[in-house]
Design a protein around this motif. Structure first.
Motif: not given
Length: 107
Positions: A1-24
């Protein structure tokens, strides 16, 4: 049992960090920044002695319970609580960075 649903966390994170330069930039600089923060914290004096008998862990003579150790341990625990499988790798990296900081100060 996880503290936070990691998939939802990554979706939220990815919505703000999707530009390739930002990811790099995040991929390249997060761990050196973490290393530097632990390096600064490693200059603090020991908080308490390591609560294990000498010789239980390998390289135990390089382990010091200071703010650097506590920071690395906190983030390792945090990543494992986020997700056991993916967080375990991040936790090992956190602990390795904490150990590397202490080792670099001893030499």
């Amino acid at each position: 049992m996880a503290l936070i649903n990691i998939e939802n966390h990554y979706v939220f994170y990815g919505s703000y960090h999707s530009h390739p330069i930002n990811v790099f930039i995040h991929t390249l600089f997060v761990w050196p920044i973490f290393f530097t923060a632990l390096l600064y914290a490693a200059f603090t004096p020991p908080i308490c002695p390591l609560p294990l008998p000498y010789g239980v862990l390998p390289f135990q003579e390089y382990m010091v319970v200071n703010w650097s150790f506590l920071g690395a341990s906190f983030y390792a625990l945090f990543y494992v609580l986020l997700d056991r499988k993916a967080g375990s790798l991040a936790a090992l990296i956190c602990l390795y960075v904490g150990f590397a900081v202490t080792l670099s100060l001893r030499n």
